[in-house]
Design a protein around this motif. Structure first.
Motif, PDB file in Angstrom:
ATOM      1  N   TYR A  77     -20.924 -11.256   3.754  1.00 38.81           N
ATOM      2  CA  TYR A  77     -21.425 -10.716   5.020  1.00 38.81           C
ATOM      3  C   TYR A  77     -20.351  -9.896   5.725  1.00 38.81           C
ATOM      4  CZ  TYR A  77     -24.976 -14.361   4.489  1.00 38.81           C
ATOM      5  OH  TYR A  77     -25.966 -15.162   4.014  1.00 38.81           O
ATOM      6  N   GLN A  78     -20.804  -9.284   6.828  1.00 42.68           N
ATOM      7  CA  GLN A  78     -19.903  -8.454   7.621  1.00 42.68           C
ATOM      8  C   GLN A  78     -18.801  -9.276   8.301  1.00 42.68           C
ATOM      9  OE1 GLN A  78     -21.984  -5.926  10.344  1.00 42.68           O
ATOM     10  NE2 GLN A  78     -20.209  -5.569  11.624  1.00 42.68           N
ATOM     11  N   ASP A  79     -19.176 -10.465   8.786  1.00 38.63           N
ATOM     12  CA  ASP A  79     -18.254 -11.236   9.615  1.00 38.63           C
ATOM     13  C   ASP A  79     -17.668 -12.411   8.829  1.00 38.63           C
ATOM     14  OD1 ASP A  79     -16.965 -12.715  11.534  1.00 38.63           O
ATOM     15  OD2 ASP A  79     -18.808 -13.583  12.349  1.00 38.63           O
ATOM     16  N   GLN A 141     -11.686 -11.809   4.757  1.00 36.50           N
ATOM     17  CA  GLN A 141     -12.730 -11.289   3.867  1.00 36.50           C
ATOM     18  C   GLN A 141     -12.327 -11.532   2.406  1.00 36.50           C
ATOM     19  OE1 GLN A 141     -15.727 -11.167   4.023  1.00 36.50           O
ATOM     20  NE2 GLN A 141     -16.463  -9.213   4.790  1.00 36.50           N
ATOM     21  N   ASP A 159     -23.403  -7.302   2.424  1.00 36.35           N
ATOM     22  CA  ASP A 159     -24.064  -6.706   3.592  1.00 36.35           C
ATOM     23  C   ASP A 159     -22.994  -6.247   4.576  1.00 36.35           C
ATOM     24  OD1 ASP A 159     -25.759  -5.894   5.570  1.00 36.35           O
ATOM     25  OD2 ASP A 159     -26.853  -7.787   5.752  1.00 36.35           O
ATOM     26  N   GLU A 160     -22.713  -4.968   4.599  1.00 39.20           N
ATOM     27  CA  GLU A 160     -21.680  -4.382   5.468  1.00 39.20           C
ATOM     28  C   GLU A 160     -20.354  -5.134   5.319  1.00 39.20           C
ATOM     29  OE1 GLU A 160     -22.189  -1.679   7.240  1.00 39.20           O
ATOM     30  OE2 GLU A 160     -24.300  -1.561   7.738  1.00 39.20           O
ATOM     31  N   SER A 163     -17.413  -3.395   7.372  1.00 33.52           N
ATOM     32  CA  SER A 163     -17.671  -2.720   8.658  1.00 33.52           C
ATOM     33  C   SER A 163     -16.830  -3.275   9.798  1.00 33.52           C
ATOM     34  CB  SER A 163     -19.144  -2.832   9.030  1.00 33.52           C
ATOM     35  OG  SER A 163     -19.917  -2.364   7.976  1.00 33.52           O
ATOM     36  N   GLN A 170     -10.133  -1.552   5.169  1.00 35.12           N
ATOM     37  CA  GLN A 170     -11.412  -1.299   4.472  1.00 35.12           C
ATOM     38  C   GLN A 170     -11.152  -0.815   3.059  1.00 35.12           C
ATOM     39  OE1 GLN A 170     -14.039   1.505   6.297  1.00 35.12           O
ATOM     40  NE2 GLN A 170     -14.566   0.148   7.982  1.00 35.12           N
ATOM     41  N   SER A 192     -24.403  -0.598   3.426  1.00 33.82           N
ATOM     42  CA  SER A 192     -23.463  -0.051   4.394  1.00 33.82           C
ATOM     43  C   SER A 192     -24.123   1.096   5.154  1.00 33.82           C
ATOM     44  CB  SER A 192     -22.216   0.465   3.687  1.00 33.82           C
ATOM     45  OG  SER A 192     -21.335   1.046   4.624  1.00 33.82           O
TER      46      SER A 192
END
Ligand code: ATP
Ligand code: MG
Length: 321
Positions: A77-79, A141, A159-160, A163, A170, A192
């Motif tokens: 996930y993104q977070d 991450q 999923d992202e 981001s 990144q 993205s």
């Protein structure tokens, strides 16, 4: 009397993912990317259609069958902070999948495997007993990626995934994912909103608008010569994407899309700069030619360079209400 409105978050979405392939999914906020991810993983049951993984229909979640399957399908996930347990050292969290699935031998052996994963994703051995809040966003991450890869999944849904990270970080995390994909051969659904990121990561890209795939093809082709007017607007708004030099920005008119009240005909027609009368009444289908696909009545004339629509060979489309 109150009438309950129906929101179709995705409608008629259909795609294939070959072994080892990365499919990028792009589109504006709320177009249904995360819903597609949840459907793919079986976390959300489709109201119509099915998801087939390695020849078998993905069973509904919370069944033992689904839990067995889930070890082969992982999510990033993104977070990363939200995905990790703040009270557990990271080594424990990376080793957790082995414990859950009863594999990897003794506790010491599982720790050893987790340490090897830490090295593989670029974390230092001395960080093993760190807690998530003691790490940077990029390092967190990496922990999530290590844990997702512990069971050698065959599908990774991202999923992202970058981001929330600084641009310099990144690039590191994307390179890591790309490296790991080459080494371990997983397939990925890579979501993205950043076309540049998708161009770097994906073998194929699907563009979503209002819960539907409106265009699909190799990223270089789609971003260099988009066929759908929505993709053309998306590409024109991404100044650094390949082939965009000299392209004027297309500003879409009309209201932002509302999935509770999807316009009739082509869902994009109220904002489409080239819509004709037919677009208000007829829903275009996703038509394929070679490795490109587009859902637009005007694809042949609106920059499509002779694209001639043909019916999609496999159409068991997904819907989520
Ligand atoms: N649990 C839910 N209940 C009601 N509506 C939902 C739910 N989840 C998603 N939606 C709606 O479905 C549509 C698609 O949402 P989704 O999260 O898939 O979009 P997205 O493309 O991932 O957006 P973003 O880029 O902002 O993450 C949106 O209109 C959203 O409001
Ligand atoms: Mg989302």
């Amino acid at each position: 009397m109150v009438t309950k409105a129906t929101l179709k978050a995705v409608d008629g979405v259909s795609f294939d993912l070959a072994r080892g392939e990365v499919l990028g999914l792009v589109g504006e906020s709320g177009c249904g990317k995360s819903t597609t991810a949840r459907l793919t993983l079986g976390q959300l049951p489709p109201s119509a259609g099915e998801v087939i993984f390695e020849g078998k229909t993905v069973p509904s979640s919370r069944t033992q069958q689904w839990r067995n399957l889930r070890r082969h399908m992982q999510m990033i996930y993104q977070d990363p902070l939200g995905a990790l347990d703040r009270r557990l050292p990271i080594i424990e969290q990376i080793a957790e999948p082995y414990t859950i699935h009863g594999i990897g031998g003794s506790r010491a052996e599982r720790r050893e495997k987790a340490q090897a994963l830490m090295l593989q994703v670029g974390l230092r051995p001395d960080q093993a007993s760190s807690y998530p809040h003691e790490l940077s966003g990029g390092q967190r991450q990496r922990v999530v990626i290590a844990r997702a890869l512990a069971l050698e999944p065959r599908l990774l849904v991202c999923d992202e995934p970058v981001s929330a990270l600084d641009v310099s970080i990144q690039a590191q995390v994307l390179n890591l994912l790309d490296d790991l994909r080459r080494k371990t051969g997983f397939s990925a659904l890579f979501i993205s909103h950043d076309l540049k990121v998708v161009r770097q990561m994906a073998d194929r890209v699907a563009v979503m608008y209002l819960g539907r795939i409106v265009e699909e093809g190799p990223p270089e082709d789609v971003f260099h010569a988009p066929l759908h007017p929505y993709t053309q607007a998306l590409v024109s708004a991404a100044p650094s994407i390949h082939g965009n030099r000299g392209r004027n920005r297309i500003v879409l008119s009309g209201d932002p899309p509302n999935p509770v009240n999807v316009p009739g005909g082509c869902p994009f027609h109220p904002r489409c700069p080239v819509a004709v009368v037919r677009c208000r009444t007829d829903v275009p289908s996703l038509s394929r030619e070679g490795d490109r696909a587009v859902s637009c009545h005007l694809a042949g004339s609106a920059g499509g360079g002779g694209f001639s629509p043909a019916p999609h060979p496999k159409s068991k489309a997904l819907e989520a209400v």
